[in-house]
Every structure is written in structure tokens, then in C-alpha cells.
Design a protein around this motif. Structure first.
Motif, mmCIF file in Angstrom:
data_model
loop_
_atom_site.group_PDB
_atom_site.id
_atom_site.type_symbol
_atom_site.label_atom_id
_atom_site.label_comp_id
_atom_site.label_asym_id
_atom_site.label_seq_id
_atom_site.Cartn_x
_atom_site.Cartn_y
_atom_site.Cartn_z
ATOM 1 N N ALA A 191 0.822 -1.216 0.000
ATOM 2 C CA ALA A 191 0.000 0.000 0.000
ATOM 3 C C ALA A 191 0.857 1.269 0.000
ATOM 4 N N VAL A 192 2.129 1.146 0.398
ATOM 5 C CA VAL A 192 2.991 2.332 0.501
ATOM 6 C C VAL A 192 4.279 2.224 -0.310
ATOM 7 N N HIS A 193 4.451 1.172 -1.093
ATOM 8 C CA HIS A 193 5.659 1.011 -1.901
ATOM 9 C C HIS A 193 5.292 0.703 -3.351
ATOM 10 N N LEU A 194 6.033 1.323 -4.258
ATOM 11 C CA LEU A 194 5.782 1.165 -5.684
ATOM 12 C C LEU A 194 7.125 1.092 -6.400
ATOM 13 N N LEU A 195 7.301 0.080 -7.232
ATOM 14 C CA LEU A 195 8.494 -0.054 -8.052
ATOM 15 C C LEU A 195 8.183 0.538 -9.421
ATOM 16 N N HIS A 196 9.059 1.387 -9.889
ATOM 17 C CA HIS A 196 8.844 2.051 -11.178
ATOM 18 C C HIS A 196 10.131 1.994 -11.995
ATOM 19 N N VAL A 197 10.016 1.527 -13.228
ATOM 20 C CA VAL A 197 11.137 1.551 -14.162
ATOM 21 C C VAL A 197 10.783 2.570 -15.239
ATOM 22 N N ALA A 198 11.723 3.448 -15.527
ATOM 23 C CA ALA A 198 11.494 4.495 -16.537
ATOM 24 C C ALA A 198 12.740 4.656 -17.395
ATOM 25 N N ARG A 199 12.541 5.158 -18.586
ATOM 26 C CA ARG A 199 13.653 5.551 -19.449
ATOM 27 C C ARG A 199 13.867 7.048 -19.274
ATOM 28 N N TRP A 200 15.085 7.437 -18.960
ATOM 29 C CA TRP A 200 15.427 8.849 -18.896
ATOM 30 C C TRP A 200 16.116 9.231 -20.195
ATOM 31 N N THR A 201 15.886 10.443 -20.630
ATOM 32 C CA THR A 201 16.530 10.952 -21.838
ATOM 33 C C THR A 201 16.998 12.374 -21.570
ATOM 34 N N LEU A 202 18.246 12.639 -21.936
ATOM 35 C CA LEU A 202 18.813 13.984 -21.880
ATOM 36 C C LEU A 202 19.038 14.452 -23.307
ATOM 37 N N THR A 203 18.357 15.534 -23.663
ATOM 38 C CA THR A 203 18.458 16.104 -24.996
ATOM 39 C C THR A 203 19.269 17.385 -24.924
ATOM 40 N N SER A 204 20.372 17.402 -25.619
ATOM 41 C CA SER A 204 21.266 18.558 -25.611
ATOM 42 C C SER A 204 20.679 19.702 -26.423
ATOM 43 N N THR A 205 20.917 20.920 -25.958
ATOM 44 C CA THR A 205 20.487 22.093 -26.724
ATOM 45 C C THR A 205 21.430 22.351 -27.881
ATOM 46 N N GLY A 206 22.617 21.749 -27.851
ATOM 47 C CA GLY A 206 23.604 21.961 -28.906
ATOM 48 C C GLY A 206 23.474 21.014 -30.076
ATOM 49 N N GLY A 207 22.457 20.166 -30.102
ATOM 50 C CA GLY A 207 22.247 19.266 -31.220
ATOM 51 C C GLY A 207 23.001 17.947 -31.133
ATOM 52 N N ALA A 208 23.684 17.700 -30.011
ATOM 53 C CA ALA A 208 24.388 16.425 -29.847
ATOM 54 C C ALA A 208 23.368 15.291 -29.732
ATOM 55 N N THR A 209 23.823 14.083 -29.969
ATOM 56 C CA THR A 209 22.962 12.916 -29.849
ATOM 57 C C THR A 209 22.437 12.815 -28.421
ATOM 58 N N PRO A 210 21.129 12.612 -28.257
ATOM 59 C CA PRO A 210 20.568 12.481 -26.905
ATOM 60 C C PRO A 210 21.180 11.293 -26.162
ATOM 61 N N GLN A 211 21.313 11.446 -24.849
ATOM 62 C CA GLN A 211 21.734 10.354 -23.979
ATOM 63 C C GLN A 211 20.476 9.738 -23.395
ATOM 64 N N SER A 212 20.500 8.425 -23.170
ATOM 65 C CA SER A 212 19.330 7.761 -22.633
ATOM 66 C C SER A 212 19.755 6.547 -21.819
ATOM 67 N N GLY A 213 18.944 6.183 -20.863
ATOM 68 C CA GLY A 213 19.220 5.020 -20.045
ATOM 69 C C GLY A 213 17.979 4.639 -19.263
ATOM 70 N N LEU A 214 18.142 3.655 -18.402
ATOM 71 C CA LEU A 214 17.029 3.208 -17.573
ATOM 72 C C LEU A 214 17.280 3.553 -16.120
ATOM 73 N N THR A 215 16.196 3.766 -15.402
ATOM 74 C CA THR A 215 16.258 3.982 -13.965
ATOM 75 C C THR A 215 15.216 3.096 -13.305
ATOM 76 N N THR A 216 15.614 2.443 -12.235
ATOM 77 C CA THR A 216 14.707 1.625 -11.439
ATOM 78 C C THR A 216 14.552 2.333 -10.098
ATOM 79 N N LEU A 217 13.323 2.739 -9.813
ATOM 80 C CA LEU A 217 13.044 3.569 -8.640
ATOM 81 C C LEU A 217 12.100 2.845 -7.699
ATOM 82 N N LEU A 218 12.446 2.839 -6.426
ATOM 83 C CA LEU A 218 11.548 2.330 -5.400
ATOM 84 C C LEU A 218 10.997 3.544 -4.666
#
Length: 136
Positions: free
Chosen positions: A93-120
Motif C-alpha cells: 500500500a505504501v511502496h511502488l516499483l517504477h522503471v522508466a527511461r530517462w533521456t537527456l536532450t542537448s540544446t547543442g544538437g548532440a545525440t541524446p543520452q538515454s538510459g534506464l532507472t529503477t526507482l523504489l
């Protein structure tokens, strides 16, 4: 009432735990994108643990210190942050596991970085907070 406090009040009224967590994650990303370290890390519990890159940070202050080098001159030097939900698993009732993809998009036009995060997440008096974060 500040904008962040209004967001937290709206989160408390959200219908499902997933909607509440998505709202606090969106606020955290907005803090990152605004160059506001305190707002970005507000999602972490004081006793949270963060593991990434072979290192472990224990406690919200240590997590903030780890991220502080990305926050320079009123902005964030690593790019614009967004999260895409991958999966949810209620654990109690008080704990939730969440997996998400994070993405960092550069303002300079570089290729975006991306990865996974597992959050409790744990529902606490002040709302849903991350108690464990493993990001890659």
C-alpha cells in the motif's frame, strides 16, 4: 503558495499511485530543466540511496552533491531531461516499483543520452518519495 507547493497539492489529489508518481517525476524533471537542484531532488527521501556508475550515494544531501556539478550558472549543463514510464509494480500500500527511461536532450544538437532507472517509491507523510534509485 509557491508553484512547487501547488504541484504537490495537485499530486495529493491525483487518483492513482501511478498518477501521483508520474506527477512528482514530471516536477523533478521540470526542476532539472529549470536549473533548480532543490526542486529536482525534492523527490528523494532524506534517507534515499542512489546507485549509478559504480558509485553509491547515501542520503538526499549526498545525492544532491553528486548532481550539483550538472547545475551551473542557473541552468543544467547536461541537457533537457524527460522520463518515459516503462513499467510499474505495486509492492504494498505504501511502496511502488517504477522503471522508466530517462533521456537527456542537448540544446547543442548532440545525440541524446538515454538510459534506464529503477526507482523504489515510498508513500510518506509528505507524499511519494524515492527511497532507492539505480540508474544506468
Amino acid at each position: 503558495m509557491s508553484a512547487t507547493m501547488l504541484i504537490w497539492a495537485a499530486v495529493a489529489a491525483a487518483a492513482t499511485p501511478q498518477a501521483q508518481v508520474e506527477a512528482v517525476m514530471a516536477d523533478s524533471a521540470a526542476g532539472w530543466n529549470a536549473g533548480d537542484l532543490a526542486r529536482f531532488t525534492a523527490i528523494y527521501a532524506p534517507d534515499a540511496v542512489y546507485a549509478a556508475g559504480g558509485e553509491v550515494a547515501r542520503g538526499k544531501e549526498a545525492i544532491a552533491a553528486r548532481y550539483s556539478k550538472s547545475f551551473v550558472g542557473g541552468g543544467n549543463v547536461r541537457g533537457r531531461l524527460s522520463f518515459t514510464p516503462v513499467m510499474w509494480r505495486p509492492l504494498s500500500a505504501v511502496h511502488l516499483l517504477h522503471v522508466a527511461r530517462w533521456t537527456l536532450t542537448s540544446t547543442g544538437g548532440a545525440t541524446p543520452q538515454s538510459g534506464l532507472t529503477t526507482l523504489l517509491f515510498e508513500r510518506r507523510k509528505e507524499g511519494w518519495r524515492i527511497i532507492s534509485d539505480h540508474s544506468s
